[in-house]
Design an enzyme around this catalytic site. Structure first.
Site, PDB file in Angstrom:
ATOM      1  CB  ALA A 191      29.954  79.870  -0.858  1.00 63.67           C
ATOM      2  CB  ALA A 330      39.819  94.917 -12.287  1.00 62.43           C
ATOM      3  CG  HIS A 454       8.443 107.432 -12.131  1.00 65.92           C
ATOM      4  ND1 HIS A 454       8.554 106.469 -11.165  1.00 65.92           N
ATOM      5  CD2 HIS A 454       7.256 107.228 -12.752  1.00 65.92           C
ATOM      6  CE1 HIS A 454       7.469 105.716 -11.188  1.00 65.92           C
ATOM      7  NE2 HIS A 454       6.656 106.144 -12.138  1.00 65.92           N
TER       8      HIS A 454
HETATM    9  P1  FAD Z   1      46.712  90.808 -12.947  1.00 66.29           P
HETATM   10  O1  FAD Z   1      45.483  91.115 -13.673  1.00 66.29           O
HETATM   11  O2  FAD Z   1      46.832  89.468 -12.304  1.00 66.29           O
HETATM   12  O3  FAD Z   1      47.891  91.007 -13.993  1.00 66.29           O
HETATM   13  C1  FAD Z   1      49.212  90.700 -13.703  1.00 66.29           C
HETATM   14  C2  FAD Z   1      49.951  90.495 -14.996  1.00 66.29           C
HETATM   15  O4  FAD Z   1      51.340  90.442 -14.725  1.00 66.29           O
HETATM   16  C3  FAD Z   1      49.615  89.187 -15.699  1.00 66.29           C
HETATM   17  O5  FAD Z   1      49.354  89.439 -17.057  1.00 66.29           O
HETATM   18  C4  FAD Z   1      50.876  88.342 -15.546  1.00 66.29           C
HETATM   19  O6  FAD Z   1      51.112  87.476 -16.642  1.00 66.29           O
HETATM   20  C5  FAD Z   1      51.931  89.431 -15.499  1.00 66.29           C
HETATM   21  N1  FAD Z   1      53.167  89.027 -14.816  1.00 66.29           N
HETATM   22  C6  FAD Z   1      53.306  88.486 -13.584  1.00 66.29           C
HETATM   23  N2  FAD Z   1      54.611  88.327 -13.278  1.00 66.29           N
HETATM   24  C7  FAD Z   1      55.298  88.785 -14.346  1.00 66.29           C
HETATM   25  C8  FAD Z   1      56.688  88.910 -14.629  1.00 66.29           C
HETATM   26  N3  FAD Z   1      57.622  88.544 -13.744  1.00 66.29           N
HETATM   27  N4  FAD Z   1      57.043  89.396 -15.840  1.00 66.29           N
HETATM   28  C9  FAD Z   1      56.112  89.796 -16.745  1.00 66.29           C
HETATM   29  N5  FAD Z   1      54.789  89.718 -16.516  1.00 66.29           N
HETATM   30  C10 FAD Z   1      54.398  89.229 -15.329  1.00 66.29           C
HETATM   31  N6  FAD Z   1      37.851  92.021 -10.280  1.00 66.29           N
HETATM   32  C11 FAD Z   1      36.919  92.972 -10.460  1.00 66.29           C
HETATM   33  O7  FAD Z   1      37.145  94.122 -10.069  1.00 66.29           O
HETATM   34  N7  FAD Z   1      35.730  92.703 -11.078  1.00 66.29           N
HETATM   35  C12 FAD Z   1      35.430  91.460 -11.517  1.00 66.29           C
HETATM   36  O8  FAD Z   1      34.356  91.243 -12.065  1.00 66.29           O
HETATM   37  C13 FAD Z   1      36.376  90.430 -11.328  1.00 66.29           C
HETATM   38  N8  FAD Z   1      36.127  89.185 -11.744  1.00 66.29           N
HETATM   39  C14 FAD Z   1      37.062  88.219 -11.564  1.00 66.29           C
HETATM   40  C15 FAD Z   1      36.758  86.931 -11.982  1.00 66.29           C
HETATM   41  C16 FAD Z   1      37.682  85.921 -11.806  1.00 66.29           C
HETATM   42  C17 FAD Z   1      37.338  84.517 -12.269  1.00 66.29           C
HETATM   43  C18 FAD Z   1      38.953  86.214 -11.233  1.00 66.29           C
HETATM   44  C19 FAD Z   1      40.006  85.140 -11.088  1.00 66.29           C
HETATM   45  C20 FAD Z   1      39.262  87.486 -10.819  1.00 66.29           C
HETATM   46  C21 FAD Z   1      38.311  88.499 -10.969  1.00 66.29           C
HETATM   47  N9  FAD Z   1      38.561  89.796 -10.543  1.00 66.29           N
HETATM   48  C22 FAD Z   1      37.604  90.767 -10.699  1.00 66.29           C
HETATM   49  C23 FAD Z   1      39.832  90.170  -9.912  1.00 66.29           C
HETATM   50  C24 FAD Z   1      40.748  90.865 -10.943  1.00 66.29           C
HETATM   51  O9  FAD Z   1      40.964  89.994 -12.021  1.00 66.29           O
HETATM   52  C25 FAD Z   1      42.060  91.263 -10.296  1.00 66.29           C
HETATM   53  O10 FAD Z   1      41.825  92.023  -9.136  1.00 66.29           O
HETATM   54  C26 FAD Z   1      42.886  92.088 -11.268  1.00 66.29           C
HETATM   55  O11 FAD Z   1      43.157  91.358 -12.441  1.00 66.29           O
HETATM   56  C27 FAD Z   1      44.213  92.507 -10.617  1.00 66.29           C
HETATM   57  O12 FAD Z   1      44.944  93.261 -11.530  1.00 66.29           O
HETATM   58  P2  FAD Z   1      46.529  93.338 -11.486  1.00 66.29           P
HETATM   59  O13 FAD Z   1      46.914  94.268 -12.574  1.00 66.29           O
HETATM   60  O14 FAD Z   1      46.976  93.621 -10.112  1.00 66.29           O
HETATM   61  O15 FAD Z   1      47.047  91.865 -11.805  1.00 66.29           O
HETATM   62  P1  NAI Z   2      36.983  84.672  -1.983  1.00 65.15           P
HETATM   63  O1  NAI Z   2      37.901  85.094  -0.927  1.00 65.15           O
HETATM   64  O2  NAI Z   2      35.975  85.614  -2.498  1.00 65.15           O
HETATM   65  O3  NAI Z   2      36.181  83.368  -1.510  1.00 65.15           O
HETATM   66  C1  NAI Z   2      36.811  82.212  -1.093  1.00 65.15           C
HETATM   67  C2  NAI Z   2      35.834  81.425  -0.248  1.00 65.15           C
HETATM   68  O4  NAI Z   2      36.349  80.141  -0.035  1.00 65.15           O
HETATM   69  C3  NAI Z   2      35.587  82.066   1.129  1.00 65.15           C
HETATM   70  O5  NAI Z   2      34.217  82.146   1.377  1.00 65.15           O
HETATM   71  C4  NAI Z   2      36.305  81.110   2.072  1.00 65.15           C
HETATM   72  O6  NAI Z   2      35.727  81.060   3.344  1.00 65.15           O
HETATM   73  C5  NAI Z   2      36.162  79.793   1.330  1.00 65.15           C
HETATM   74  N1  NAI Z   2      37.176  78.790   1.653  1.00 65.15           N
HETATM   75  C6  NAI Z   2      38.504  78.978   1.847  1.00 65.15           C
HETATM   76  N2  NAI Z   2      39.108  77.792   2.090  1.00 65.15           N
HETATM   77  C7  NAI Z   2      38.140  76.843   2.034  1.00 65.15           C
HETATM   78  C8  NAI Z   2      38.136  75.428   2.173  1.00 65.15           C
HETATM   79  N3  NAI Z   2      39.262  74.757   2.405  1.00 65.15           N
HETATM   80  N4  NAI Z   2      36.961  74.783   2.067  1.00 65.15           N
HETATM   81  C9  NAI Z   2      35.808  75.445   1.807  1.00 65.15           C
HETATM   82  N5  NAI Z   2      35.748  76.782   1.671  1.00 65.15           N
HETATM   83  C10 NAI Z   2      36.907  77.472   1.761  1.00 65.15           C
HETATM   84  O7  NAI Z   2      37.921  84.115  -3.154  1.00 65.15           O
HETATM   85  P2  NAI Z   2      37.599  83.673  -4.645  1.00 65.15           P
HETATM   86  O8  NAI Z   2      36.153  83.446  -4.835  1.00 65.15           O
HETATM   87  O9  NAI Z   2      38.553  82.574  -4.946  1.00 65.15           O
HETATM   88  O10 NAI Z   2      38.012  84.949  -5.462  1.00 65.15           O
HETATM   89  C11 NAI Z   2      39.323  85.499  -5.305  1.00 65.15           C
HETATM   90  C12 NAI Z   2      39.270  86.971  -5.430  1.00 65.15           C
HETATM   91  O11 NAI Z   2      39.085  87.345  -6.788  1.00 65.15           O
HETATM   92  C13 NAI Z   2      38.113  87.624  -4.696  1.00 65.15           C
HETATM   93  O12 NAI Z   2      38.400  87.817  -3.351  1.00 65.15           O
HETATM   94  C14 NAI Z   2      37.966  88.921  -5.413  1.00 65.15           C
HETATM   95  O13 NAI Z   2      38.875  89.827  -4.869  1.00 65.15           O
HETATM   96  C15 NAI Z   2      38.364  88.567  -6.836  1.00 65.15           C
HETATM   97  N6  NAI Z   2      37.158  88.414  -7.642  1.00 65.15           N
HETATM   98  C16 NAI Z   2      36.342  89.491  -7.796  1.00 65.15           C
HETATM   99  C17 NAI Z   2      35.190  89.390  -8.512  1.00 65.15           C
HETATM  100  C18 NAI Z   2      34.295  90.560  -8.615  1.00 65.15           C
HETATM  101  O14 NAI Z   2      34.718  91.651  -8.278  1.00 65.15           O
HETATM  102  N7  NAI Z   2      33.066  90.392  -9.079  1.00 65.15           N
HETATM  103  C19 NAI Z   2      34.791  88.142  -9.177  1.00 65.15           C
HETATM  104  C20 NAI Z   2      35.710  87.064  -8.906  1.00 65.15           C
HETATM  105  C21 NAI Z   2      36.843  87.221  -8.192  1.00 65.15           C
END
Ligand code: FAD
Ligand code: NAI
EC number: 1.8.1.4
Length: 475
Positions: A191, A330, A454
């Site tokens: 969660a 991000a 407001h």
């Molecule tokens: P990434 O976005 O993971 O990019 C890394 C890139 O490097 C990828 O394209 C990969 O293919 C490439 N790469 C890796 N290794 C190599 C290599 N050796 N050669 C060439 N290319 C390579 N964050 C938010 O702030 N707001 C959100 O709403 C949010 N929602 C999310 C929802 C989900 C479902 C998930 C999974 C994540 C979410 N995040 C959110 C987290 C966010 O996506 C990450 O924090 C962010 O993408 C990190 O950016 P980055 O540039 O470090 O890496």
């Molecule tokens: P998370 O760290 O937010 O949540 C993982 C949850 O899983 C925690 O509550 C943890 O206690 C629980 N958990 C871990 N092991 C477990 C187990 N074996 N059984 C049951 N519960 C367990 O990680 P999540 O949701 O996977 O997202 C990864 C990251 O991606 C986030 O930490 C965030 O940095 C980024 N992200 C950001 C978003 C945003 O900014 N809106 C949206 C989605 C992802």
């Protein structure tokens, strides 16, 4: 073919592509290498965020929220909709279009800024005189030599042991964004942010969603007054969240999953569902990068070791974003990208970790910046609190969206704002005001004395700031 650059950025997620653009703006010759391809085999820069993260999840959150509004809330405005149906295929196609337009936008920005883009996997091969050699496994193999390297390779989903993702029944965040038809019963493990956001999407569309969370408390990183209010709203929506659930075994077949777990009372339970989303956190990614070839050190989690300014153990190589310490967000990755490009150019790039906002895009939204009340207590830091409920805000009542509150925490001696926590309508936008206030070291009195329009939701920030001094006007 061998090509030479001032800077090579590895990864074109929000960290990498922004770093590449900023370095090019500063006059450097820049290459950016990214391995991601879309389902048609075309380059798909933008990383996790754009392809399977921030952007597609928000597209689905919007579609599903529209559906929920039409189903449950339009009636109160006197709007009748007749037979309401959701065409999941159209929703997914729209989401894919949103992703594609962002991929194309980044390719356009690369061309505009003269960043040379390579679509392939980059691996370090060796240290050379005055730089580093990187091989790129693309359609045509190339060798790049860079004076400076920025590693921005992001993160990967963390699987449960012995439960590989098949993306049909056992879903990562990738498969969870592509479910072809609304499942009757959906289980989510974890969660956290992903579990809550994607669990909400499919619940709104009609799935019976149960989230199993291992920890005994709900959203421990969130201020607990806010987490409690959010939990109340999720319970009311029918999003089932079971805390303290220890998953022991998951049996998955094409027909569905059975999850065996121990509940918070120590009782053995089993949960059956058509699909399960595993969202238990993400891990730093250096797969294929071959960091050993240049002596790059990783920590015990596999993250690239960096100092406060993103310098790795190897002078000339920097690392940013999800592949290093700090929140996996991000906007954190982007800010580090800008700061590193500026440092390479001899400027003083800076990221203020105290004012990085967090948002969970559920309904109600949860957003915060700065420290929580529980963190301040643990640190033994004195504080004052002012809270204001959306129920007492005229605009929230006009919107018909009143659950939630704004909480401002300030230093009792200096009155500087230490944290702002919001659960309620448009919390993601409201928190930006708090970020600006904290970046400029505003006091709660500064905010209390500003004139807000407001009726706006922003007035809740002013009123919560007034409440720090016990003089809220509308509550
Ligand atoms: P990434 O976005 O993971 O990019 C890394 C890139 O490097 C990828 O394209 C990969 O293919 C490439 N790469 C890796 N290794 C190599 C290599 N050796 N050669 C060439 N290319 C390579 N964050 C938010 O702030 N707001 C959100 O709403 C949010 N929602 C999310 C929802 C989900 C479902 C998930 C999974 C994540 C979410 N995040 C959110 C987290 C966010 O996506 C990450 O924090 C962010 O993408 C990190 O950016 P980055 O540039 O470090 O890496
Ligand atoms: P998370 O760290 O937010 O949540 C993982 C949850 O899983 C925690 O509550 C943890 O206690 C629980 N958990 C871990 N092991 C477990 C187990 N074996 N059984 C049951 N519960 C367990 O990680 P999540 O949701 O996977 O997202 C990864 C990251 O991606 C986030 O930490 C965030 O940095 C980024 N992200 C950001 C978003 C945003 O900014 N809106 C949206 C989605 C992802």
């Amino acid at each position: 073919m061998e090509m030479h650059f001032d800077v090579i950025v590895i990864g074109a997620g929000p960290g990498g592509y922004i770093a590449a653009i900023r370095a090019a703006q500063l006059g450097m010759k820049v290459a950016c290498v990214d391995a991601w391809k879309n389902k048609d085999g075309k380059p798909a820069p933008g990383g996790t965020c754009n392809n399977i993260g921030c952007i597609p999840s928000k597209a689905l959150l919007q579609s599903s929220e529209n559906f929920e509004q039409a189903k449950h809330h339009f009636g109160t405005h006197g709007i009748s909709t007749g037979d309401l149906r959701m065409d999941v295929t159209t929703m997914l196609e729209r989401k894919n279009q949103v992703v594609k337009s962002s991929n194309e936008g980044i390719l356009y920005l690369f061309r505009k800024n003269k960043v040379q883009f390579f679509n392939g996997l980059a691996s370090f091969t060796r240290t050379v005189d005055g730089g580093f050699e990187v091989s790129v496994a693309a359609d045509e193999a190339v060798t790049l030599v860079g004076k400076q390297i920025i590693v921005a390779t992001g993160s990967n989903v963390r699987p449960l042991p012995n439960l590989p993702f098949d993306e049909r029944v056992v879903l990562s965040n990738d498969g969870a964004l592509d479910i072809a038809a609304v499942p009757d019963r959906l289980a989510v493990i974890g969660a956290g942010v992903i579990g809550l956001e994607l669990g909400s999407v499919w619940r709104r569309l009609g799935a019976d969603v149960t989230i199993l969370e291992g920890l005994p408390s709900f959203l421990p990183i969130v201020d607990q007054a806010i987490a409690k209010e959010a939990k109340k709203a999720f319970d009311k929506q029918g999003l089932k969240i079971e805390l303290g659930a220890k998953v022991r075994e998951v049996n998955a077949t094409e027909a569905g999953v059975t999850i065996h777990y121990t509940d918070s009372q120590g009782q053995t339970q089993s949960l059956q569902a058509d699909k399960v989303i595993v969202a238990i956190g993400r891990v730093p990614n250096t797969e294929g990068l071959n960091p050993a070839a240049v002596g790059l050190q990783l920590d015990e989690r596999g993250a690239v070791l960096v100092d406060d300014e993103c310098r790795t153990s190897v002078p000339g190589i920097w690392a940013i974003g999800d592949v290093v310490r700090g929140p996996m967000l991000a906007h954190k990755a982007e800010e580090e990208g800008v700061a590193v490009a500026e440092r390479i150019a001899g400027q003083h790039g800076h990221v203020d970790f105290n004012t990085i906002p967090n948002v969970i895009y559920t309904s109600p939204e949860i957003a915060w910046v700065g420290r929580t009340e529980q963190q301040l207590k643990e640190q033994g830091t004195a504080y004052r609190i002012g809270s204001f409920p959306f129920m007492a805000n005229g605009r929230a009542r006009a919107l018909g969206d009143t659950p939630g509150l704004v909480k401002v925490i300030a230093d009792p001696a200096t009155d500087e704002i230490l944290g702002v926590h919001v659960v309620g309508p448009q919390a993601s936008e409201l928190v930006a005001e708090a970020v600006i206030a904290m970046a400029f070291k505003a006091s709660s009195e500064d905010i209390a004395r500003i004139c807000f329009a407001h009726p706006t939701l922003s007035e809740t920030f002013k009123e919560a700031s007034l409440a720090v001094d016990k003089r809220a006007l509308n509550f």
